[in-house]
Scaffold this motif. Structure first.
Motif, PDB file in Angstrom:
ATOM      1  N   SER A  26      47.527  34.076  44.467  1.00 52.40           N
ATOM      2  CA  SER A  26      48.722  34.783  44.017  1.00 52.40           C
ATOM      3  C   SER A  26      48.641  35.292  42.585  1.00 52.40           C
ATOM      4  CB  SER A  26      49.961  33.911  44.243  1.00 52.40           C
ATOM      5  OG  SER A  26      50.109  33.656  45.619  1.00 52.40           O
ATOM      6  N   GLU A  27      49.734  35.156  41.843  1.00 54.21           N
ATOM      7  CA  GLU A  27      49.817  35.738  40.507  1.00 54.21           C
ATOM      8  C   GLU A  27      48.774  35.168  39.560  1.00 54.21           C
ATOM      9  OE1 GLU A  27      52.872  36.179  36.744  1.00 54.21           O
ATOM     10  OE2 GLU A  27      53.640  35.371  38.630  1.00 54.21           O
ATOM     11  N   THR A  30      45.566  36.946  40.249  1.00 54.02           N
ATOM     12  CA  THR A  30      45.695  38.352  39.867  1.00 54.02           C
ATOM     13  C   THR A  30      45.534  38.534  38.358  1.00 54.02           C
ATOM     14  OG1 THR A  30      47.140  38.735  41.751  1.00 54.02           O
ATOM     15  CG2 THR A  30      47.222  40.353  40.001  1.00 54.02           C
ATOM     16  N   ARG A  31      46.070  37.629  37.581  1.00 53.59           N
ATOM     17  CA  ARG A  31      45.936  37.717  36.119  1.00 53.59           C
ATOM     18  C   ARG A  31      44.476  37.566  35.687  1.00 53.59           C
ATOM     19  NH1 ARG A  31      51.022  34.740  33.250  1.00 53.59           N
ATOM     20  NH2 ARG A  31      52.652  35.866  34.392  1.00 53.59           N
TER      21      ARG A  31
END
Length: 102
Positions: A26-27, A30-31
């Motif tokens: 997830s996030e 992605t970062r």
């Protein structure tokens, strides 16, 4: 001359990271993908069956399903499967982020 314990010996060769697998989702993943891309590093995502439509899968340069359906957390903890993906797809480094493998 004393050497720092964390420093690399002058005779050691350091290989650049060309492909990075992020062992998270997830996030968070992605970062890391965004930062790696800015550094010119190719990115690899792993995803469980349940995360097959998750954004992190589509933000990476490459993505591979890991584990079986019904095992969303266990999939990300499957170190043997992660290592196999790294070997098979010429991954230079694994970023554990935090949580699962860290």
């Amino acid at each position: 001359m004393a050497q720092n314990p964390g420093s690399v010996a002058p005779s050691a060769s350091v290989c650049p990271v060309r492909k990075l697998l992020v062992a998270n989702r997830s996030e968070i993943a992605t970062r890391v993908f965004r930062s790696a891309t800015e550094l010119g590093i190719k990115t690899v995502a792993i995803y469980s069956h349940e995360d097959r439509y998750a954004l992190h899968r589509f933000k990476a340069d490459e993505a591979y399903q890991i584990g079986e359906a019904g095992e969303p957390i266990r999939s990300y903890l499957n170190i043997n499967a992660i290592v196999e993906i790294c070997k098979k797809h010429d991954v230079d480094a694994v970023h554990p982020v935090y949580g699962f493998l860290s």
